[in-house]
Design an enzyme around this catalytic site. Sequence first.
Site, PDB file in Angstrom:
ATOM      1  N   ASP A   1      14.968 -16.331  11.638  1.00  0.00           N
ATOM      2  CA  ASP A   1      13.684 -16.268  10.948  1.00  0.00           C
ATOM      3  C   ASP A   1      12.811 -15.259  11.672  1.00  0.00           C
ATOM      4  O   ASP A   1      13.073 -14.897  12.820  1.00  0.00           O
ATOM      5  CB  ASP A   1      13.026 -17.647  10.942  1.00  0.00           C
TER       6      ASP A   1
ATOM      7  N   THR B   1       9.196 -15.456  12.151  1.00  0.00           N
ATOM      8  CA  THR B   1       8.215 -16.134  12.993  1.00  0.00           C
ATOM      9  C   THR B   1       8.901 -17.107  13.937  1.00  0.00           C
ATOM     10  O   THR B   1       9.702 -17.938  13.524  1.00  0.00           O
ATOM     11  CB  THR B   1       7.195 -16.885  12.126  1.00  0.00           C
TER      12      THR B   1
ATOM     13  N   ASP C   1      12.981 -23.120  13.100  1.00  0.00           N
ATOM     14  CA  ASP C   1      12.034 -23.997  13.792  1.00  0.00           C
ATOM     15  C   ASP C   1      11.162 -24.798  12.837  1.00  0.00           C
ATOM     16  O   ASP C   1      10.310 -25.559  13.270  1.00  0.00           O
ATOM     17  CB  ASP C   1      11.137 -23.184  14.734  1.00  0.00           C
TER      18      ASP C   1
END
Length: 1002
Positions: free
Chosen positions: A437, A439, A746
């Site tokens: 990902d 971020t 996350d």
Amino acid sequence: MKIADIMNKRKKKKEEQENELLSQGKPENGQTAEQILQNPNDLKTVQEAATESAAAAEGTAVTENTAAIERIAATESTAVTESTAAIESAAATEEKSVPEDNVVWEADAVQNEKKDQEKEEVKEAEPEAPVPLMPLERLKPDLSIGLTKEQVEDRIAHAAVNVLVDTEVKTLKDIVKENLFTYFNLIFLIIAILLCVVGSFRDLTFLPIIIANILIGTFQEWKSKQTLDKLSILSSPKTKAIRDGSVQTLQSDELVLDEIVIFEPGNQIPADAVVESGEVQVNESLITGEADEIVKKPGDSLLSGSFIVSGQCKARLDKVGADSYVSKLTLEAKEQKQGEESEMIRSLDGLVKLIGILIIPIGILLFSQQYFINDETFRNSVTATVAAVIGMIPEGLYLLASVAMAVSVMRLAMNKVLVHNMKSIETLARVDVLCVDKTGTITENVMTVQQVIPLHAAVKTEMQSSGQGTFSTDISASDVSAENGAALEAEVSKAGAPQAESAAGASASASSEHIGNAAPSVSLPQQDFTPEELAVLEMQLGDFVAGMNTDNVTMQAMQNFFKKNTGRKPDQIFTFSSATKYSGAVFGEKNYVLGAPEFLLREDYSIYQSLLEQYSSKGYRVLIFGEYQGALDGKVLQAPVLPKGMVLLANPIREKAPDTFRYFKEQGVTVKVISGDNPVTVSHVAMEAGIDGAEKYIDAVTLKTEEDVLEAADQYTVFGRVTPEQKRQLVRALKHHGHTVAMTGDGVNDVLALKDADCSIAMASGSDAAAHAAQMVLLESDFSKMPSVVAEGRRVVNNIERTASLFLVKNIFSLLMSIFSIVFMVNYPLEPSQISLISMFTIGIPAFMMSLEQNRNRIKGHFLSNVFFRALPAGLTDFAVISGLVVFCQVFEVSDTDVSTSCTILLAIVGIMILYRIASPMTKYHWVLWFTMIFGLLFCMIFMNQIFAITTLSKKCAMLLIIFAIITEPGMRYLSLLIQKIWDMGRWIKKKWSGRKMARAL
């Protein structure tokens, strides 16, 4: 008052009543005590009367006692009162009919007998079982106070605690059992008993190795468990709960029934609950299998195992522990299911099972052939059979793999990497595609607002605006209510003109560049604005973000930047959802939304596309703030949005990200960036981080079907605007193309993809949901640790694969030699102690030492085929030279002891040769290890010859040994070349066959 106290009091009362009744036993005719005693009939009458009276009183007491126990405390006072009244009434009645002066001469024998009977009956009436607890009273605590300490303790006493009932925790006893009571240890025990029976204690030399294996395996597994337990405490799920008016952070297994808890985005719901206040959006994919987000309002149920996506609420735990789904659903994402073992462990399991089945019939046949056909003694038959069986058992192979895995888990734990599943170590080492990902992985998990730019809506031509009307474009102070006009004017006057004019100039410049690229049918006005317009926009955004929950990093950044507001409170808010891509607030008749441009502007996006992409291409995340023209309900927008302005946000690139991605490129691992942000923005960030092929991006909105996703998976590197379900589809598509896929994440929106990936890695700073779904957790949320994790996986798999070949050489030789002995009716030439000597110096010690080495080579091929290919030449060479030597020794009538010694020496020579090949390329460490093993063999053969049955060779046997020793090196070399040719031909045929099969299918 306790039940025991009540019973004692009643017992005492009944005894007093009996005493009174017995004391009134004097008849009305005035007989004395002596006369009564002399007259048995009268005494019997008195005794019967007393007994009947006592029985009546006792029946009443027992009845009342039973009722009191059933009613517990509720009726005890009434029962005691009634009992006391009955006793007093009976005593009063008797006192009227009997004079007081006759009480003293009551018969002692009657009184003592009745007391003994009373004690026995009361003892039978007393309850033997412990008194049950009062039924637990369900509560609805005050939301600001929660449960009190006493209420929590009461629930703990009733076992109303959220304990995961199906959590499997290994104790030291379990670990010892697993390592001690195994199938092969049973075989070794039987072998040891047989050797002791025949008195061949010298051949028990294998026992120290077996005991060492058990102790090492037990110690390493226990030490690994202790390390993981400590780290699991750090990463275990925690929940905020309100107790005694204060917010406490508790482990999920410390929560109790009726607990008031606070749920925020990313939290996993630890037990079934009911929303008491607030509003949240919940992902129930682990329960329903659907990724749709469900809005939960006060009164709605929250199922354990689901995750909070957005919003905040206070909820009351309604079902905990065994009564909820959490024991099954929380562990579902991380538990290892059947058939999910790694290729290496699966191959080892198959090999061990096969050998375990073969050794029984081969051992029986070999013993029968030696004892019944060759007329060998029972002792010699047993020792020969034992030698063959020990040679076929890979006693250290499976243990070596387990120990190596346990050591790797410990190494990763010391590097702050928590491993939920050991099979992921091997899987990660085989990964060739890594999905990340933006971020939290490429960038820091923080965001800042860089700039705010007011927008004027585009003026459409008649053709463009047909059926849609024309938007009003002015932003003015009238957008703010009159009651707050004074406050607004004050804030506008405070706004720094230089800052506003600078922003206006930048926007105007951007607009002028954009106009040249605009479609001919659209007239986009100059994006110039006044300081007043900028101040109005900032004030509107300030009111908007002040009323929102800080439930994600974007809103945190917005609230940190837009601190000034007019104090207006929204009538209703809609928190951000990854499904709708916006958050919203209702202020009277105004509906404001903030979110992704594509989802807010929709068909009008093309009008602003050039301007938006100008900022996206610089790495900014662009959000649109606008006024929704319909009724806001939190669902996907249907009506148009009047844009008010743009908010530019940015994440800083992680410092070590470029080095990390450079490592993966060098290792042949393709990196795919999967993000929910604008693909242009993500592409720019990926290029800045040094990801190869980052310029190849696609907007996932254009991927309508699974076939589109399947086609795009291999073609593009960056995927933007990806929904949670599309992330899962991309992972499946990459696996469909034959890749071994690792996924990092996350957030809650990563859970589905993490579950489907071959290897999943979560950041500890992210949501609890991601941490539980992943097989590994980076406890420091540092993505730069990934190269060391991959290197550790490659080290352990490569080393186990290499050393497993040493074990397999012995197994191949022993199996073929046993069959040869049975078929050709020859004695098995080796003894158990000799097999142990060869195993120790050419297999056991070198394998353990090399399993701890660094080895970062990329893993290729399949585990079992690689191991078998390396071991087969040496195993066949062993069999060829040993069987040939046995035949020649029989022809030349060489003694059995000479044959046994010469075969041991030949096995040692071949073992040293294969050790050299396995250890190549030879480093200083490998040279030292190799020469040490040679020295160890020579030392044991010369100075410990009696222990290992090494005798002095005759001249004939020595000459035969020299000839066959010379043959071993070219024999193994040419066998290796032959097997390589056959291997290559087999792969070529398989490739051709697969190609033809695919062509026929097409």
